[in-house]
Scaffold this motif. Structure first.
Motif, mmCIF file in Angstrom:
data_model
loop_
_atom_site.group_PDB
_atom_site.id
_atom_site.type_symbol
_atom_site.label_atom_id
_atom_site.label_comp_id
_atom_site.label_asym_id
_atom_site.label_seq_id
_atom_site.Cartn_x
_atom_site.Cartn_y
_atom_site.Cartn_z
ATOM 1 N N ASN A 232 0.775 -1.313 -0.010
ATOM 2 C CA ASN A 232 -0.065 0.271 0.012
ATOM 3 C C ASN A 232 0.927 1.134 -0.055
ATOM 4 N N MET A 233 2.063 1.157 0.626
ATOM 5 C CA MET A 233 2.898 2.282 0.775
ATOM 6 C C MET A 233 3.595 3.081 -0.239
ATOM 7 N N ASN A 234 4.258 2.033 -0.964
ATOM 8 C CA ASN A 234 5.480 2.459 -2.000
ATOM 9 C C ASN A 234 5.134 1.809 -3.351
ATOM 10 N N THR B 108 6.363 -0.894 -5.592
ATOM 11 C CA THR B 108 7.217 -2.028 -5.544
ATOM 12 C C THR B 108 7.362 -2.918 -6.577
ATOM 13 N N LYS C 185 12.146 -0.486 -5.406
ATOM 14 C CA LYS C 185 11.047 0.133 -4.493
ATOM 15 C C LYS C 185 11.207 1.392 -4.379
ATOM 16 N N GLU D 298 17.334 -7.950 -3.371
ATOM 17 C CA GLU D 298 17.616 -9.239 -3.585
ATOM 18 C C GLU D 298 16.135 -9.750 -3.903
ATOM 19 N N LEU E 251 13.518 -12.242 -3.577
ATOM 20 C CA LEU E 251 13.361 -13.621 -2.682
ATOM 21 C C LEU E 251 12.616 -14.551 -3.439
ATOM 22 N N ASP F 217 10.590 -5.158 4.518
ATOM 23 C CA ASP F 217 9.851 -3.983 4.811
ATOM 24 C C ASP F 217 10.129 -3.276 6.144
ATOM 25 N N GLU G 190 10.658 -0.046 6.844
ATOM 26 C CA GLU G 190 10.719 1.216 6.766
ATOM 27 C C GLU G 190 10.041 1.873 7.844
HETATM 28 N N1 LIG Z 1 12.827 -9.018 -1.684
HETATM 29 C C1 LIG Z 1 11.689 -9.371 -2.147
HETATM 30 N N2 LIG Z 1 11.377 -10.436 -2.681
HETATM 31 C C2 LIG Z 1 10.167 -10.966 -3.348
HETATM 32 N N3 LIG Z 1 9.298 -10.442 -3.245
HETATM 33 C C3 LIG Z 1 9.241 -9.166 -2.670
HETATM 34 C C4 LIG Z 1 10.615 -8.582 -2.129
HETATM 35 N N4 LIG Z 1 10.022 -7.438 -1.521
HETATM 36 C C5 LIG Z 1 8.922 -7.183 -1.515
HETATM 37 N N5 LIG Z 1 8.374 -8.200 -2.052
HETATM 38 C C6 LIG Z 1 6.799 -8.290 -2.879
HETATM 39 O O1 LIG Z 1 6.280 -6.961 -2.858
HETATM 40 C C7 LIG Z 1 5.317 -6.737 -1.724
HETATM 41 C C8 LIG Z 1 5.457 -5.505 -1.460
HETATM 42 O O2 LIG Z 1 6.674 -5.111 -0.702
HETATM 43 P P1 LIG Z 1 6.821 -4.384 0.560
HETATM 44 O O3 LIG Z 1 5.922 -4.730 1.673
HETATM 45 O O4 LIG Z 1 8.321 -4.071 0.831
HETATM 46 O O5 LIG Z 1 6.152 -2.903 0.080
HETATM 47 P P2 LIG Z 1 5.460 -1.695 0.673
HETATM 48 O O6 LIG Z 1 5.033 -0.795 -0.386
HETATM 49 O O7 LIG Z 1 6.138 -1.184 1.874
HETATM 50 O O8 LIG Z 1 4.088 -2.399 1.298
HETATM 51 P P3 LIG Z 1 3.197 -2.143 2.791
HETATM 52 O O9 LIG Z 1 2.221 -1.135 2.197
HETATM 53 O O10 LIG Z 1 2.917 -3.409 3.124
HETATM 54 O O11 LIG Z 1 4.053 -1.296 3.598
HETATM 55 C C9 LIG Z 1 5.540 -7.785 -0.688
HETATM 56 O O12 LIG Z 1 4.513 -8.267 0.016
HETATM 57 C C10 LIG Z 1 5.938 -8.912 -1.580
HETATM 58 O O13 LIG Z 1 4.849 -9.645 -2.091
#
Ligand SMILES: Nc1ncnc2c1ncn2[C@@H]1O[C@H](COP(=O)(O)OP(=O)(O)OP(=O)(O)O)[C@@H](O)[C@H]1O
Ligand SMILES: [Mg+2]
Length: 355
Positions: free
Chosen positions: A51-53, A55, A68, A123, A125, A258, A260
């Motif tokens: 939701n936040m960024n 990605t 991201k 990286e 995952l 995450d 942050e």
């Molecule tokens: N290093 C990674 N490897 C594989 N998938 C990833 C990775 N980082 C993020 N993801 C995927 O992207 C999604 C969003 O990543 P992340 O939670 O870092 O973003 P966000 O915008 O900060 O989300 P939130 O709104 O939950 O804070 C994760 O739920 C996952 O499915």
């Protein structure tokens, strides 16, 4: 794309990550030397539910990585402002933990970060799954996973940067302000603009929440803890958002992403948030209590009462705040019980986690 023009007007010349604009991404990666000499960009797609960024997963001729970008607002709710620097603080966290095996081996590796564009590359995952089915009891959190999570926390919390300049780099005050509003303040504010019955799909929840909001002792306990969260300078480096949305199930085991919302604060916050989500997921009380014995066995110190208080607030905000858990299929009776538990955890935190 939403607010792209606003971004470019405010930050001329700064790269804006747009999943639909592959040519500009290609220039950003190639001109910035962010691809290997023979590496070519193949595709870009949304990485998962966030939701936040912004990605995304980037596939190249040599593999894939996650990119991201934080913008000065929330990606899913662009009308809500958010700290622009959060991706850089997240990168700083990854950098700090990189030399500590017990922490780094549970997280993706930081590949690079770009201070100008507020991006970080991680990286990949792989096609990992999240833990959201936990709340509907479609998956279980095994003992192996639970102890991996707690051992990770114990190792992370020992990593607190020294006082002084280094510590200041992890103040993350703006993100704490944002989280404080949604965790400690808005859910109990009356009125707060949330039509709870509609927002949560639970008719009757507005009335149950109203009696909690009218409870002065409860409100004071939440507010006092909120002040501690917002202004405290705890000894421990925290993840800051240690709930199942930050855990990934991968072929190699559980991984944590995450950070942050990281800052130097009370270890009890990460522990309490984890405990809250086990309770929301319907885990038995002794399982929840086992977090504390596992953490103790891993060498971590804590106040159980403070863990329970943070857990109480986290339960409350997930039930009557904005950040609901879509996979939590609880009816009014269960939510009422959980809110009663939240009250007990705040006001009688020396008791155990059971209602
Ligand atoms: N290093 C990674 N490897 C594989 N998938 C990833 C990775 N980082 C993020 N993801 C995927 O992207 C999604 C969003 O990543 P992340 O939670 O870092 O973003 P966000 O915008 O900060 O989300 P939130 O709104 O939950 O804070 C994760 O739920 C996952 O499915
Ligand atoms: Mg996030």
């Amino acid at each position: 794309m939403i607010r792209k023009a606003d971004f470019l007007a405010l930050h001329p010349g700064v790269y804006f990550l747009d999943v639909t604009d592959v040519p500009t991404l290609n220039v950003y990666l190639t001109d910035g030397g962010r691809l290997g000499p023979l590496e070519a960009l193949i595709s870009v797609e949304k990485a998962g539910e966030g939701n936040m960024n912004c990605t995304v997963r980037i596939r190249t001729s040599s593999g894939s990585f996650i990119l991201k970008q934080s913008r000065p607002w929330l990606e899913k709710y662009p009308q809500i402002s958010a700290p622009f620097d959060r991706a850089l603080i997240e990168a700083r966290f990854y950098h700090l933990i990189s030399a500590t095996e017990a922490v780094a081996s549970r997280m993706p590796r930081l590949l690079w970060a770009d201070e100008q564009a507020h991006t970080l590359a991680l990286e990949d995952l792989g096609p990992a799954s999240d833990f959201f089915p936990l709340y509907a009891r479609q998956i279980a959190l095994s003992d192996t996973i639970l102890s991996a999570l707690v051992n990770y926390l114990a190792a992370l919390h020992r990593l607190a940067p020294e006082r002084g300049e280094d510590r200041k780099r992890f103040t993350n005050h703006e993100m704490r302000v944002l989280n404080h509003e949604h965790m400690f303040a808005l859910p109990l504010r009356e009125p707060n603009g949330l039509d709870l019955d509609a927002h949560t799909g639970t008719p009757g929840l507005t009335a149950v929440a109203a009696s909690l909001k009218a409870d002065a002792a409860y409100g004071q306990a939440v507010a006092a803890l909120g002040e501690r969260y917002l202004h405290g300078e705890g000894e421990n480096l925290l993840h800051g958002d240690f709930f199942p949305g930050s855990f990934l199930r991968t072929a190699a085991g559980v991984r944590i992403i995450d950070p942050e919302f990281c800052f130097c604060g009370d270890a009890e916050l990460d522990l309490g948030v984890l405990a809250a989500h086990l309770l929301l997921a319907g885990e038995p009380t002794d399982r929840v209590e086992s977090i504390l014995s596992l953490y103790h066995a891993a060498g971590g110190g804590f106040s159980s009462a403070l863990v329970r208080q943070y857990a109480g607030v986290e339960i409350m905000r997930r039930l009557i705040g904005v950040a609901q858990i879509p996979t939590l299929k609880a009816g009014l009776a269960r939510k009422t019980d959980l809110l009663a538990l939240s009250r007990q955890l705040l006001l009688a935190p020396e008791q155990s986690f059971s209602v």
